[in-house]
Scaffold this motif. Structure first.
Motif, mmCIF file in Angstrom:
data_model
loop_
_atom_site.group_PDB
_atom_site.id
_atom_site.type_symbol
_atom_site.label_atom_id
_atom_site.label_comp_id
_atom_site.label_asym_id
_atom_site.label_seq_id
_atom_site.Cartn_x
_atom_site.Cartn_y
_atom_site.Cartn_z
ATOM 1 N N ILE A 15 -116.556 70.705 -24.268
ATOM 2 C CA ILE A 15 -116.133 69.752 -25.275
ATOM 3 C C ILE A 15 -117.361 69.216 -25.995
ATOM 4 C CG2 ILE A 15 -115.058 67.484 -25.626
ATOM 5 C CD1 ILE A 15 -113.086 69.656 -25.002
ATOM 6 N N SER A 16 -117.244 69.007 -27.291
ATOM 7 C CA SER A 16 -118.345 68.434 -28.067
ATOM 8 C C SER A 16 -118.470 66.946 -27.730
ATOM 9 C CB SER A 16 -118.092 68.616 -29.565
ATOM 10 O OG SER A 16 -119.181 68.112 -30.306
ATOM 11 N N ILE A 17 -119.557 66.611 -27.057
ATOM 12 C CA ILE A 17 -119.840 65.247 -26.632
ATOM 13 C C ILE A 17 -121.225 64.850 -27.124
ATOM 14 C CG2 ILE A 17 -120.250 63.730 -24.625
ATOM 15 C CD1 ILE A 17 -117.310 64.456 -24.925
ATOM 16 N N ASN A 18 -121.279 63.819 -27.950
ATOM 17 C CA ASN A 18 -122.565 63.301 -28.415
ATOM 18 C C ASN A 18 -123.459 64.390 -28.999
ATOM 19 O OD1 ASN A 18 -124.411 61.247 -28.896
ATOM 20 N ND2 ASN A 18 -125.126 61.107 -26.785
ATOM 21 N N GLY A 19 -122.838 65.293 -29.742
ATOM 22 C CA GLY A 19 -123.599 66.288 -30.491
ATOM 23 C C GLY A 19 -123.829 67.614 -29.806
ATOM 24 N N ILE A 20 -123.419 67.771 -28.530
ATOM 25 C CA ILE A 20 -123.594 69.058 -27.847
ATOM 26 C C ILE A 20 -122.333 69.415 -27.057
ATOM 27 C CG2 ILE A 20 -126.102 68.749 -27.653
ATOM 28 C CD1 ILE A 20 -125.670 68.143 -24.651
ATOM 29 N N LYS A 21 -122.187 70.703 -26.744
ATOM 30 C CA LYS A 21 -121.064 71.171 -25.939
ATOM 31 C C LYS A 21 -121.347 70.898 -24.465
ATOM 32 C CE LYS A 21 -118.457 73.072 -29.191
ATOM 33 N NZ LYS A 21 -117.072 72.655 -29.447
ATOM 34 N N GLN A 22 -120.433 70.151 -23.814
ATOM 35 C CA GLN A 22 -120.629 69.789 -22.416
ATOM 36 C C GLN A 22 -119.436 70.259 -21.591
ATOM 37 O OE1 GLN A 22 -122.543 66.115 -21.480
ATOM 38 N NE2 GLN A 22 -123.139 65.706 -23.596
ATOM 39 N N PHE A 23 -119.734 70.668 -20.342
ATOM 40 C CA PHE A 23 -118.733 71.325 -19.495
ATOM 41 C C PHE A 23 -117.948 70.314 -18.674
ATOM 42 C CE2 PHE A 23 -117.481 73.162 -15.380
ATOM 43 C CZ PHE A 23 -116.709 74.228 -15.806
ATOM 44 N N MET A 24 -116.618 70.536 -18.607
ATOM 45 C CA MET A 24 -115.749 69.741 -17.747
ATOM 46 C C MET A 24 -114.770 70.656 -17.016
ATOM 47 S SD MET A 24 -114.917 66.176 -19.745
ATOM 48 C CE MET A 24 -115.247 66.665 -21.421
#
Length: 344
Positions: A15-24
């Motif tokens: 998911i795009s979080i605070n400008g970068i793609k982060q894994f969940m």
């Protein structure tokens, strides 16, 4: 087969979080259950790879979401040059919670913070209490310098009692530890690594052994890139380590606006439970409770999964009752006000 338990909720995503793609990684059995965000340790040591070792029962009462933080795991692999500071990661966490609230239609999220995650979680709930239903600290860090002082003293005591000459020589080779101030440079990290190995030998802290790696390899989301990411965590999280070295919750009044629960390993001397236990007595919060799990070290939920779940179940039941009581009280007040308006 990834979703071997046939969970209703089973999702890997970036998911795009605070400008970068982060894994969940999401796991659960009902959309009606509260959403728990698991904040992993380290900084940089993701625990999304360990879900199969302890989490199955949790998913009956929570939708559990693991987030590989900036500078950790799959998020680090995807963004090798987007490294964390404490301000960045707090903003990341805020945005993750907004996403989860919207996705699951929740007003608030439960936070469970383990080890470094307990540092991040404790800072966050002070800054944004309105976002959090309640907080659960596991391997709770109160004062990083005191952690290392007390943990070192304990392992030395056991080595002396066992007349373990080989381990005593290793201690002597370490020299002064941790010193008057923690600076996460190469010299300190080398000493810390040796202390952790000795703590693991005496079952006082997390032991990185073959059994642990087998658990990782069995994870349905494991990739070999996760090992490469793990090897980079100290370099990637240098600025967070600087913050962690000076961290001390006792510098501020122990006043919280959300319910606080601690689940501690009764044999955890990596983040010594006695420090968190003492601090807990000072906590002023809407509700609080502490659980000290016998025969469990720093990886409390993996070492005593049944007792850990019992604590979680009690916490969840308590919060459900409190919520029902609050709703009933609010309805009673509204009804009383209605009657008063009729009298007027």
């Amino acid at each position: 087969m990834k979703n071997k338990l046939k969970r209703l909720i089973y999702l890997e995503e970036y998911i795009s979080i605070n400008g970068i793609k982060q894994f969940m990684f999401h796991l659960g059995t009902s959309y009606d259950n509260p959403v728990m965000l698991f904040l992993h340790g380290g900084p940089g040591s993701v625990e999304s790879l360990f879900t199969c070792a302890f989490q199955e029962k949790w998913e009956e009462i929570y939708t559990v979401v693991h987030w590989d933080q900036r500078g950790a795991g799959k998020t680090l692999t995807k963004n090798p040059d987007k490294l964390p500071t404490i301000d960045l990661i707090l903003q990341d966490l805020f945005e993750v919670i907004q996403y989860l609230k919207k996705k699951y239609n929740k007003q608030k999220i439960v936070i469970l913070g383990h080890s470094w995650g307990s540092v991040l979680g404790s800072v966050f709930i002070r800054k944004y209490p309105e976002e959090v239903a309640y907080y659960i600290g596991v391997g709770q860090v109160i004062n990083m310098l005191e952690n290392e002082q007390v943990g070192y003293k304990k392992v030395k005591e056991l080595i002396e009692q066992a007349d373990d000459k080989r381990s005593m020589k290793r201690l002597e080779k370490i020299g002064e530890y941790p010193g008057n101030k923690i600076v996460f440079n190469k010299k300190f990290l080398k000493k810390c690594d040796e202390v952790r190995k000795l703590q693991g030998k005496y079952k006082l802290g997390m032991k990185i052994d073959l059994a642990l790696w087998i658990t990782v390899f069995k994870s349905p989301i494991f990739k070999f890139s996760d090992i490469i990411a793990f090897m980079k965590i100290f370099q990637a999280n240098a600025k967070l380590h600087s913050f962690l070295g000076e961290f001390n919750l006792s510098n501020e009044p122990a006043i919280y606006q959300v319910p606080i629960y601690y689940i501690l390993g009764g044999n955890d001397w990596q983040a010594p439970y006695i420090i968190a236990q003492k601090y807990f007595e000072e906590i002023n919060a809407p509700n609080k409770n502490i659980y000290v799990i016998p025969n469990a070290g720093h990886m409390t939920m993996m070492e005593q999964p049944e007792l850990f779940f019992d604590a979680l179940l009690e916490i969840n039941n308590t919060e459900v009752k409190n919520k029902c009581h609050f709703i009933q009280k609010s309805e009673d007040i509204a009804y009383d006000e209605y009657l008063e308006s009729k009298v007027r």
